[in-house]
Design an enzyme around this catalytic site. Sequence first.
Site, PDB file in Angstrom:
ATOM      1  N   ASP A   1     -74.827  56.541   1.601  1.00 45.48           N
ATOM      2  CA  ASP A   1     -75.747  57.161   2.559  1.00 45.48           C
ATOM      3  C   ASP A   1     -77.073  56.425   2.496  1.00 45.48           C
ATOM      4  O   ASP A   1     -77.291  55.596   1.604  1.00 45.48           O
ATOM      5  CB  ASP A   1     -75.899  58.669   2.311  1.00 45.48           C
ATOM      6  CG  ASP A   1     -76.617  59.010   1.013  1.00 45.48           C
ATOM      7  OD1 ASP A   1     -76.621  58.170   0.080  1.00 45.48           O
ATOM      8  OD2 ASP A   1     -77.156  60.122   0.902  1.00 45.48           O
TER       9      ASP A   1
ATOM     10  N   TYR B   1     -81.030  55.205   2.059  1.00 42.03           N
ATOM     11  CA  TYR B   1     -82.099  55.439   1.096  1.00 42.03           C
ATOM     12  C   TYR B   1     -82.929  56.623   1.566  1.00 42.03           C
ATOM     13  O   TYR B   1     -83.145  56.819   2.765  1.00 42.03           O
ATOM     14  CB  TYR B   1     -82.992  54.208   0.963  1.00 42.03           C
ATOM     15  CG  TYR B   1     -82.315  53.018   0.330  1.00 42.03           C
ATOM     16  CD1 TYR B   1     -81.905  53.035  -0.999  1.00 42.03           C
ATOM     17  CD2 TYR B   1     -82.098  51.847   1.058  1.00 42.03           C
ATOM     18  CE1 TYR B   1     -81.296  51.934  -1.587  1.00 42.03           C
ATOM     19  CE2 TYR B   1     -81.490  50.738   0.475  1.00 42.03           C
ATOM     20  CZ  TYR B   1     -81.083  50.792  -0.846  1.00 42.03           C
ATOM     21  OH  TYR B   1     -80.491  49.702  -1.413  1.00 42.03           O
TER      22      TYR B   1
ATOM     23  N   PHE C   1     -77.573  49.531   2.081  1.00 39.55           N
ATOM     24  CA  PHE C   1     -78.234  48.745   1.035  1.00 39.55           C
ATOM     25  C   PHE C   1     -79.521  48.062   1.494  1.00 39.55           C
ATOM     26  O   PHE C   1     -80.241  47.492   0.673  1.00 39.55           O
ATOM     27  CB  PHE C   1     -77.287  47.685   0.450  1.00 39.55           C
ATOM     28  CG  PHE C   1     -76.117  48.262  -0.301  1.00 39.55           C
ATOM     29  CD1 PHE C   1     -76.293  48.904  -1.513  1.00 39.55           C
ATOM     30  CD2 PHE C   1     -74.835  48.170   0.220  1.00 39.55           C
ATOM     31  CE1 PHE C   1     -75.222  49.454  -2.196  1.00 39.55           C
ATOM     32  CE2 PHE C   1     -73.750  48.712  -0.462  1.00 39.55           C
ATOM     33  CZ  PHE C   1     -73.940  49.349  -1.677  1.00 39.55           C
TER      34      PHE C   1
ATOM     35  N   HIS D   1     -70.059  49.684  -8.304  1.00 40.28           N
ATOM     36  CA  HIS D   1     -71.263  49.829  -7.485  1.00 40.28           C
ATOM     37  C   HIS D   1     -72.413  49.063  -8.139  1.00 40.28           C
ATOM     38  O   HIS D   1     -72.510  49.010  -9.368  1.00 40.28           O
ATOM     39  CB  HIS D   1     -71.620  51.315  -7.356  1.00 40.28           C
ATOM     40  CG  HIS D   1     -72.613  51.594  -6.283  1.00 40.28           C
ATOM     41  ND1 HIS D   1     -73.976  51.455  -6.466  1.00 40.28           N
ATOM     42  CD2 HIS D   1     -72.444  51.998  -5.002  1.00 40.28           C
ATOM     43  CE1 HIS D   1     -74.602  51.774  -5.354  1.00 40.28           C
ATOM     44  NE2 HIS D   1     -73.702  52.097  -4.443  1.00 40.28           N
TER      45      HIS D   1
END
Length: 237
Positions: free
Chosen positions: A79, A81, A92, A201
């Site tokens: 999702d 920031y 990202f 991740h």
Amino acid sequence: MAGKSWRNDRVAEGYRLPALPPSWLAIEPETRTDSFTGLREFLDDEVEEHQIYPPAREVYRALELTPLSNVRVLLLGQDPYHGPGQAEGLCFSVRRGTRTPASLRNIFRELESDVGLAPPSHGSLVAWARRGVLLLNAVLTVRAGEPNSHAGRGWEPFTDAIIRRVAAKRTPVVFALWGAYAQKKIPLIDAGRHTVVTAAHPSPYSARNGFFGTRPFSRINAALEGAGQEPIDWRIE
């Protein structure tokens, strides 16, 4: 006073999602489902009391910058920031002038180790999106200061439809799935026709346990070249 005026303006407008970009109209039926109707209602209620990121006009920015016909890589995030001024509608990625978050710093660290590109001076990944990397989050909005606050509200069926549509392309696509959450989407992909590149991740909590050293960028390009396509230029201006 200014804060109250801002909030009243938001309440009057609601959270108005833009139209889908033309190349993605095949998924337009998903916006008429009960789950998406519930999502719209949730967002209109949510904006009465909370700031939502990104701005509504940028919710489909990943789709705008990477038309379906241009998609060669799909990189999936979770999702947006949730800090002020960060989210710009791409997973990202953060706006120029915003401090680069830890996960993105780790991505740039691996990029340098893998293909020798020094970390850029900003964290916007728009250049990648324009070169065929669909920077998609599974959930496209978030409440300010509360990560995952819009999970389970209706975005997931919609973004699953995007993943399926990309997976339906005849041209092979590389799906970059970092972390257990993203890898749950593997059943949506025909791995016999496409390439799935997995890793941990890049967050500070997991990057040392299966992200660093996995060379995802060169692996993506090797898969593209193996399918007769041009590699991604990972440089960020």
